[in-house]
Structure formats: C-alpha cells, structure tokens
Design a protein around this motif. Structure first.
Motif, short mmCIF file in Angstrom:
data_model
loop_
_atom_site.label_atom_id
_atom_site.label_comp_id
_atom_site.label_asym_id
_atom_site.label_seq_id
_atom_site.Cartn_x
_atom_site.Cartn_y
_atom_site.Cartn_z
N ASN A 199 0.84 -1.20 0.00
CA ASN A 199 0.00 0.00 0.00
C ASN A 199 0.88 1.25 0.00
OD1 ASN A 199 0.82 -0.69 2.63
ND2 ASN A 199 -0.82 0.51 3.54
N ASP A 245 -4.50 1.69 -1.63
CA ASP A 245 -4.56 0.91 -0.39
C ASP A 245 -5.86 0.12 -0.34
OD1 ASP A 245 -4.48 -0.09 2.23
OD2 ASP A 245 -3.56 1.73 3.03
N GLU A 261 -3.68 -3.45 -5.40
CA GLU A 261 -2.52 -2.77 -4.83
C GLU A 261 -1.32 -2.92 -5.76
OE1 GLU A 261 -3.19 -2.65 -0.04
OE2 GLU A 261 -2.18 -4.41 -0.87
N GLY A 301 4.83 4.50 3.24
CA GLY A 301 3.85 3.45 2.97
C GLY A 301 3.65 2.56 4.18
N VAL A 341 -8.73 6.86 3.71
CA VAL A 341 -7.70 5.88 4.08
C VAL A 341 -7.06 6.33 5.38
CG1 VAL A 341 -5.60 4.68 3.38
CG2 VAL A 341 -7.21 5.45 1.63
N ASN A 395 -4.25 4.34 8.30
CA ASN A 395 -3.57 3.18 8.86
C ASN A 395 -3.17 3.47 10.30
OD1 ASN A 395 -2.83 0.88 6.71
ND2 ASN A 395 -3.01 2.85 5.66
#
Length: 319
Positions: free
Chosen positions: A223, A241, A256, A286, A300, A302
């Motif tokens: 991603n 992602d 991806e 990333g 998105v 993370n």
C-alpha cells in the motif's frame, strides 16, 4: 361547414404535431451537446481555468471508477481558492518558541486523523479540506526528511539526502509546485515542504526504484501514498490501499501496486484529465502510514504514527 371545419382542424393538428417533433428534435440536439460539454469540462480539468481541487477514484489504468482502489486528489497550486500548510506530531503548539526564541521541536506519536483535525491543523481558524500523509518517521517520532510549515522548518537527519514536495509562498498565480532534494535555492520555494523517499519520476522520465528501496518497500509493503507533478503544474496526490474506507472491487486492473507499477495509473490520470505529462513523482511513507482525507471524510487511515501531513485549505468566499 362542419365537415370542412373538422378536416381543417385535423390537418392543423398534424402540422402542429410534425412541427413539434422537429422543434423537440432540435432542442434535444442542443440538450445533448450541452450535456457533453458539461461532462467534458468536469473530466478535462486542465482545460478549466477556474479549476481548484477535486477528488475521485480510479483503476490502475487511471480511468475513473467508483470502485477504484486509487484514491486521487488533483489540485491547481495557482488557484486563488486554495491555501496550504504542513503539520507534524508535536507535543506543543505549531510555531511555538522557547525562552531563547528558538522554535520548539518536541515530537510525540500522532495518527493521521489527529494531524488533520487538531489545533495545529487549523489555518486562519479553518480546518483543511484535504490531507495526505507524507514523511517517514524515526524511532523518536521525528520526521526524517525536509519538512517546512509556512516557512518554519521541522526536519530530520535525511533532509539533505531525500526528496521533498512543496508549494511556494508566492501569490496564487505565481505559486509553484516543486519536488527535489534539499532546500531550494530560491527561498520563496521553501515555504510548505514535506519529505518523502523514492523518487520514481525525474524530469519526465519514469524509473523503477525497487532496487533502491529494497525488499520491504517493494514486496511486503504494497500500500502506498505518493505525489506527482505534471508539466502543466498540476499536482496529483494518490493513495493506493486495499484497506480504504470505501467500496473497492479488486480485479487485474484494480489492485494494490508496487512502486515500479505507478506509471500507468499516473499517466492515465494525467491524460484523461488534460493535466499534461507527468514530470516529477515521489513516494510518501507506505506500510502502516498511508492516509487520505477529503471534504469531511477519511478515505484511508492506517494505525501507524505519521511523520508529517500535507494540508490543503479552501479559502472562505469574499463577500
């Protein structure tokens, strides 16, 4: 007399009906052309002098697709409707100084949504309309590359070794988007900069950087977030992602990508939206870091702390 009147009325109605068809046909042709022109103006962003910023999704060929894996923000740095800023994970107010008059730089781990919504994310009292994660972070939660927010530097050990992306401090019509290693010679360009690593476009030429980045970046961490600049000066921000907060339909052309595969999607986006040719391109952090926000929605995010975020603001309309 009655028969003659009825016959005349029938003929009149027939003529009226036929003329209506002709008029409707002509009007319909105009309507269709108007719609086509309107649709073209929305997709051919580079042909619209008033264009400022937009968001959409694409597949890996750069074609707009509601279930695309590529979450894309395109903006015009010269737009008078936009302004910019950079935010980092700080334990204090951005631009705060110590007793000696030096800018404080005390870092703490912060997540993407925090850096896009806390007090340090505000510009003139307004929160951003868009944000993307940027620089890598070291073990002390400090960004590694060159990061400058409204002229104030918050940088790490690799600030003179890695590329950074930024927007200059000029008046809107003179603003420039730049991507290069270290501080720019013209200080007006050193205004809003965010670090990154992995320059895969340089002077219009695409490069496979996987050998430079190593196995982790090119095989395990698929991603990605990135930035690209076209030869017409437009900027493309992109996050690829599978864990995005939106509907994605995985296929051979919608999945991806590794860093050596981003030329097709970027060149497709640029071509399909009349943005010119891709001139410069660089990866942001990333793995556990990619994040993208636009117009009150996080598409998105993370779970990893972020080194820096690049923020875009819509200026309030003048009365």
């Amino acid at each position: 007399m009655m028969t003659k009147f009825c016959l005349f009325s029938k003929n009149t109605r027939i003529l009226f009906f036929l003329s209506t068809i002709v008029l409707c046909f002509l009007a319909g042709c105009k309507y269709i052309n108007f719609n086509a022109s309107s649709e073209a103006s929305q997709t051919c962003l580079g042909g619209n002098s008033q264009f400022s910023i937009t968001f959409f999704k694409t597949n890996n060929q750069g074609e707009r697709y509601a279930k695309g894996i590529n979450h894309v923000i395109i903006f015009n740095p010269k737009s008078e409707a936009l302004d910019f800023k950079v935010n980092m994970g700080l334990s204090h107010q951005l631009y705060a100084k110590d007793n000696q008059g030096k800018f404080r730089q005390e870092y703490i781990p912060k997540l993407f949504h925090e850096l896009g919504s806390n007090e340090n994310a505000k510009l003139n009292g307004q929160l951003p309309i868009a944000a993307i994660n940027a620089d890598y972070i070291d073990t002390n939660n400090k960004p590694q590359g060159l990061n400058i927010s409204r002229g104030v530097e918050y940088s790490g050990d690799f600030k003179n070794k890695r590329s950074s992306f930024g927007i200059s401090a000029d008046q809107p019509k003179q603003r420039q988007a730049t991507l290069q290693v270290g501080r720019r010679k013209d200080n007006i360009l050193n205004y809003n900069l965010v670090g990154g690593n992995g320059r895969f476009y340089r002077n219009g030429k695409f490069k496979d950087i996987c050998q430079d980045l190593g196995e982790l970046a090119c095989q395990q961490a698929r991603n990605r977030s990135l930035v690209a600049i076209t030869d017409k000066g437009y900027v493309i921000l992109l996050v690829n992602d599978l864990k995005a907060n939106s509907d994605i339909q995985v296929s051979q052309v919608n999945q991806e990508l590794l860093p050596d595969m981003f030329d097709d999607v970027l060149e497709g986006i640029a071509r399909n939206n009349c943005l010119g040719k891709i001139q410069e391109g660089m990866l942001f952090d990333g793995g556990m870091s990619p994040g993208l926000y636009y117009n009150n929605k996080i598409y998105v995010e993370n779970p990893g702390p972020i080194g820096s975020v690049f923020l875009i603001y819509k200026k309030p309309l003048k009365n």
